[in-house]
Scaffold this active site. Structure first.
Site, short mmCIF file in Angstrom:
data_model
loop_
_atom_site.label_atom_id
_atom_site.label_comp_id
_atom_site.label_asym_id
_atom_site.label_seq_id
_atom_site.Cartn_x
_atom_site.Cartn_y
_atom_site.Cartn_z
N LYS A 58 -15.03 13.11 -5.53
CA LYS A 58 -13.65 13.61 -5.33
C LYS A 58 -13.60 15.09 -4.96
CE LYS A 58 -11.46 10.33 -8.51
NZ LYS A 58 -12.58 9.72 -9.20
N ASP A 89 0.88 -1.16 0.00
CA ASP A 89 0.00 0.00 0.00
C ASP A 89 0.92 1.22 0.00
OD1 ASP A 89 -2.26 1.61 0.50
OD2 ASP A 89 -1.77 1.64 2.62
N GLY A 123 -4.99 3.78 -3.34
CA GLY A 123 -6.25 4.44 -3.69
C GLY A 123 -6.01 5.86 -4.17
N ASP A 124 -4.74 6.29 -4.12
CA ASP A 124 -4.41 7.68 -4.44
C ASP A 124 -4.44 7.93 -5.94
OD1 ASP A 124 -3.72 10.22 -3.71
OD2 ASP A 124 -2.30 9.49 -2.21
N ARG A 160 -5.79 4.42 -7.70
CA ARG A 160 -7.25 4.45 -7.61
C ARG A 160 -7.83 3.04 -7.49
NH1 ARG A 160 -8.22 8.82 -5.72
NH2 ARG A 160 -7.96 10.76 -6.83
#
EC number: 7.6.2.1
Length: 1121
Positions: A612, A442, A741-742, A822
């Site tokens: 977002k 991660d 997830g960035d 993402r």
């Protein structure tokens, strides 16, 4: 039954249909763009994967169709026996559990694997599904048949009983601990409101419809709708780290209709109900309505996620009262826990295969023996007796030794001072750490610290960095000094200058006013709440807002759902505009001059991963101006703000520096515009169907032509020693994938700054694809690149996996590094599973938040980091560490050692069994193939335990190179992934050694025994024990003082037992003569004969080992010399 038959024969018709589409042959993936464009119409005929020719009806049945039919029948039966209750939406009357239409599950938590009846069968099944243990069970049971009985019962049942007793005890302790934990949670007492007042109820007795009171710092027992709170503001904070792994507090809001009631008891005097959607997995959404029937007209209120209190969260402020809507299995926290699978290490599976090979050898050997007997007499009985005699080929002590070894490795890992705080939670797979090929990590909190610092403010024409922040401070000071000199309190004379400013035609604003606008927007547009830890322990109440006594800076902390937001608010505080208090309806800012400005909060639009962005509408109390502020990711905001020429370029620049960017914008609203918006918004919020879409549509009507104020850049700092650790792992041949997830830019830049992608490597950014054709072209473009890192987004990944799963994984596996941005938690787990299936290599996942749990559980080996985001990942993982840099030592030193030691230990234990079986075979063949045991009773048990166990087990202390060397030369780790320490080749070498030594020992004893046959047993057994001790010494690479102790201790035990136990244990059959002769053992001939046999059995091996080391030394020997 008809339904079943039709469901079974549907596949047959489907196969025939697929037959026709299959001959439209697939198109190769690698082709030129021109070739592709010509066949544009054709690509939907591309099959999803490589399809083989479909088989015809009968052929299909024979080649596995029968399996399909059987499994379909079983599934059908299981479905009939175990129908799952369908989850439905529900209407819950306040305080009236008896009014609910259907039965809801009990509110008890159950984490146990077994119950009283299934415990013993369950544990035994887990044990006997291993071939090794099942085989021993059969052998031991055969000893109850008189015709097959060989020696004493305890020689077979004692080892098996010991293994089972250890396992059952371990499981029972674990199970009892789980039971105690569950009981503790289920018997917690809560106050329940009834018509007669408060009563105490156990957590497990709470029902849907109950009104429950939860105090501060108490766990919420079930999913509830929040009705009332003791806090004046009508809201409270809850801690959700046990549910989603996030450590920040969440703000929850009470239903306003019930919060307004004068007293608690009035909850029973109104007729009201809550309509709640059916139980779901998603912890971040909820739709429902609250209706009060007895008022005129009836009151309807929409309920959303902010009105809910989920089970397993903890109340952080005030006392709350809620109505229970979901209990037990239907609560969000229980629905989101997946049952972790039992992980079995690769080494255990390999040893299981070798055990099967040994079994085959055993059967062949027994058949050969019976054949040589000429199938005389009851030959099948003799066959079985031979099978039992040679059963030592497969050592039962293998499992015991390996399990004890694993426990020892776990203890060593936890005791290692170089990686403090490391916890081994799954003790069965330490060897997996030595065989990893893929490491999936991660980003936020794992590679980075999840500690945000504000680095840059960009206004389009001017940019402020860390060294120019004092200029901003000056601008903010001067702008408040201009506006407020004449205000002596809330004097209306402060409005003219502002009004004048807004009514003038559009002039270019001065830098000072633009800075002031930007800072004010950042200070207002967020979900941050200041919390005060005052002496009395009261949080900052709004009453003390006017008199500024409680708002001292020392005891103020900020609570928010993301560290980015806290970083922004901390920054506005540092430049002079401080957030001093906030409740549901207002927030207050303190200017550099010490004046408090109050803003009324009209609406808040929270951040979601889809939109977002987040927005807020506030009214300035002093001027009554209404402003809509919004901030969000550049992808979401670029279409909303007015046209400009710098936003996209600057976002790119900041992302390249490794900053997380947010775009801030605003829009002034008139009172009429706002009223119109509010009426449409509240109407949309009450709709039951498509509520989310309707609400989004109303909000979007506001999000047009916003004025762009500024762009902010926040830095997430790398963890300590991330670069050298990643470098080391890469040199060890481990491929690193980053799943985050960035957003794409941030992920790419962290990949570069952490050296996940080396300086010289190209990065191929996979263009966003939405259809099969686009995916095809993109994959072809990617295939032409060589040795470059891949960056792909979650959406594109999903499309490619749908059509070209095999091709994509194959291409990605050739990359030195892969970054997936993402990614949702389920996608992370999916990628891990794909890698395992396609490559067959061992994978390791490492993460620190609740969103990494599914990935950690899906990998062969999961590592959790105790991070800022709570302990959820570290509790779900197999190994828990405190910092990312500890991974290096965990794999290079402990993983490598565990695997090499277990491989040596496993093979040595097999060798120990093979030697004695070879001796038995030689003995039987010399004595006319009699199925008579060579060694009786205790000698057999003693051989595997007290005589040789300590030295053999001391192999778990062996190491080929020092830990410092293993870390300095990570290339040594590469060898392990090929699995050469334990393979059929090494196994065969050990088999040959065993046959040679067993033969020498037995023939030697027979040749040298002269006239006294009874001495064969004494000579051969003594030589055997000595040989084993010498073989251990031969195998060891680095001596440890415990190993020396073990060798001499075992020798001492044997010598002692020879002297004392001779009367008790008949060595050799009574029919062959007398018992062991103590006088003979002490004579010189005995000693020289034993020594001679031992030398012949071991010396050649020593010579061979020496020559091998001289001629082709292993890679580690170059370092250890």
């Amino acid at each position: 039954m008809l339904g079943l038959l039709s469901s079974l024969f549907l596949p047959l018709t489907r196969y025939q249909l697929e037959d026709e589409s299959a001959h439209l042959d697939e198109m190769p993936l690698m082709m030129s763009e021109e070739g592709f464009e010509n066949d544009e119409s054709d690509y939907h005929t591309l099959p999803r994967a490589r399809i083989e020719r479909r088989k015809s009806g009968l052929e299909w049945f024979v080649c596995g169709g029968w399996k399909f039919l059987c499994s379909s029948c079983c599934d059908w039966l299981i479905n009939i026996c175990h129908r799952k209750k369908e989850l439905k939406a529900r209407t819950v009357w306040l305080g009236c559990p008896e009014k609910s239409e259907e039965k809801h599950p009990r509110n008890s938590i159950k984490n146990q694997k077994y119950n009283v009846f299934t415990f013993i069968p369950g544990v035994l099944y887990e044990q006997f599904k291993f071939f090794l243990n099942l085989y021993f069970l059969v052998v031991s049971c055969s000893q109850f048949v008189p015709a097959l009985k060989i020696g004493y019962l305890y020689t077979y049942w004692a080892p098996l009983g010991f293994v089972l007793a250890v396992t059952i005890t371990r499981e029972a302790i674990d199970e009892f601990r789980r039971f105690q934990r569950d009981k503790e949670v289920n018997s917690q007492l809560y106050s329940k409101l009834t018509v007669r007042g408060k009563v105490q109820v156990k957590s497990s007795d709470i029902q849907v419809g109950d009104l429950i009171i939860v105090e501060k710092n108490q766990r919420i027992p079930s999913d509830m709708v929040f009705l009332r709170t003791s806090e004046k503001a009508g809201s409270c904070f809850i801690r959700t780290d046990q549910l989603d792994g996030e450590t920040d507090w969440k703000l929850k809001v009470a239903v306003s209709c019930t919060q307004r009631l004068p007293a608690l008891g009035d909850l029973f005097s109104i007729r009201a109900y809550v309509y709640a959607q059916k139980p779901q997995l998603d912890i971040h959404s909820f739709e429902g309505t609250f209706t009060r029937e007895d008022s005129d007209p009836p009151i309807h209120e929409s309920l959303s996620i902010e009105n809910t209190l989920w089970a397993s969260t903890i109340v952080a402020s005030g006392t709350v009262i809620g109505v229970v809507i979901y209990t037990g299995k239907e609560t969000r926290s229980v629905m989101n826990t997946s049952n972790p699978k039992n992980k079995i290490g690769l080494l255990d599976l390999e040893l299981n295969q070798l055990t099967k090979a040994l079994f085959l050898a055993l059967v062949v050997l027994s058949v050969v023996m019976v054949t040589l007997q000429g199938f005389a007499g009851p030959w099948y009985r003799n066959l079985f007796r031979f099978l039992l005699l040679f059963s030592y080929i497969i050592p039962i002590s293998l499992r015991v030794n390996l399990d004890m070894g694993k426990a020892a490795y776990g203890w060593m890992i936890m005791k290692d001072e170089n990686i403090p705080g490391t916890v081994v939670r799954t003790s069965t797979i330490p060897e997996e750490l030595g065989r990893l090929v893929y490491l999936l990590t991660d980003k936020t909190g794992t590679l980075t610290q999840n500690e945000m610092t504000f680095r840059r403010l960009h206004l389009g024409t001017v940019s402020y960095g860390a060294d120019t922040m004092d200029e901003i401070q000056t601008h903010v000071l001067s702008s408040y000094a201009q506006v407020h000199p004449q205000t002596g309190g809330n004097n209306p004379s402060s409005t003219p200058p502002r009004r004048a400013q807004s009514s003038t035609p559009k002039v270019r604003k001065s830098v000072s006013s633009r800075v002031h606008e930007a800072v004010k927007a950042i200070a207002l547009c967020h979900n941050v709440t200041p919390v005060y830890e005052s002496q009395a322990g009261v949080t900052g109440e709004t009453e003390s807002a006017e008199a500024d006594q409680d708002f001292s800076d020392e005891n103020r902390t900020y609570q928010a759902s993301s560290p980015d937001e806290v970083a922004l608010v901390r920054w506005t505080e540092s430049v002079g505009l401080t957030l001093v208090s906030r409740d549901l309806t207002s927030m207050q800012l303190k200017t550099p001059g010490g004046q408090v400005l109050t803003y009324c909060i009209l609406q808040v639009f929270p951040f979601t991963s889809e939109s977002k962005r987040m927005g807020i509408i506030v009214r300035d109390e002093s001027t009554a101006e209404i402003t809509f502020y919004m901030k969000g990711a550049d992808v979401a905001m670029s279409s909303i703000v007015q046209y400009n020429d710098w936003l996209e370029e600057e976002c790119g620049n900041m992302a390249r520096e490794g900053l997380r960017t947010l775009v801030v914008a605003k829009k002034a609203l008139t009172e009429e515009q706002y009223q119109d918006f509010e009426s449409r918004y509240s109407q949309a919020k009450l709709s039951i169907h498509d509520r989310v879409l309707k609400v989004a549509a109303v909000v979007e009507s506001l999000e047009r032509e916003l004025e762009l104020l500024c762009l902010t850049g926040v830095e997430d700092q790398l963890q300590a020693d991330v670069r050298p650790t990643l470098e080391m792992l890469r040199n060890a041949g481990i491929k690193i994938w980053m799943l985050t997830g960035d957003k794409l830019e941030t992920a790419t830049c962290i990949a570069k700054s952490s050296h996940l992608v080396s300086r010289t490597q190209d990065i191929h950014i996979f263009r966003p694809v939405t259809s099969r054709g686009e995916a095809h072209l993109e994959l072809n473009a990617f295939r032409r690149k060589h040795d470059c890192a891949l960056v792909i987004s979650g959406d594109s990944l999903e499309v490619c996996l749908k059509y070209y799963e095999h091709e994509l994984v194959e291409l990605a596996c050739q990359c030195p590094a892969v970054v997936c941005c993402r990614c949702s938690p389920t996608q992370k787990a999916h990628i891990v599973t794909l890698l395992r299936q396609h490559t067959g290599r061992r994978t390791c996942a490492i993460g620190d938040g609740g969103n990494d749990v599914s990935m950690i559980q899906a990998a062969d080996c999961g590592i959790g980091i105790e991070g800022k985001e709570g302990k959820q990942a570290s509790l779900a993982a197999d190994f828990s560490i405190t910092q990312f840099r500890h991974v290096g030592r965990l794999l290079m030193v402990h993983g490598r050692n565990s695997y090499k030691r277990s491989a040596a230990l496993g093979q040595f234990v097999m060798h120990r069994g093979l030697i004695i079986s070879t001796m038995q075979a030689v003995f039987s063949s010399v004595f006319y193939f009699a199925s008579v045991p060579l060694y009786q009773g205790f000698l057999m048990v003693g051989y595997a335990t007290i005589y040789t166990m300590f030295p053999v087990f001391s192999l778990v202390l062996d190491q080929d190179v020092k830990p410092e060397m293993a870390i300095l030369y990570p290339e040594l780790y590469k060898d392990l992934t090929k699995g050469r320490s334990l393979s059929f080749k090494t196994f065969l070498i050990w088999v040959l050694i065993s046959i040679y030594q067993g033969g020498i020992l037995m023939f030697g004893a027979l040749v040298l025994f002269e006239a006294e046959f009874v001495h064969v047993v004494a000579i051969s057994f003594t030589a055997l024990v000595l040989t084993e001790l010498l073989m251990v010494a031969l195998t060891i690479r680095t001596w440890h003082w415990l190993m020396v102790v073990a060798e001499f201790l075992s020798l001492g035990c044997y010598v002692a037992s020879l002297a004392f136990l001779n009367e008790y244990f008949g060595i050799g059959r009574v029919s062959f003569g007398a018992f062991l002769d103590v006088a003979f053992i002490t004579t010189v001939p005995f000693l020289w004969k034993v020594s001679a046999i031992t030398v012949v059995s071991c010396l050649p091996l020593y010579v061979l080992k020496y020559l091998k080391r001289k001629l082709s030394p292993p890679s580690y020997s170059k370092l250890s010399s």
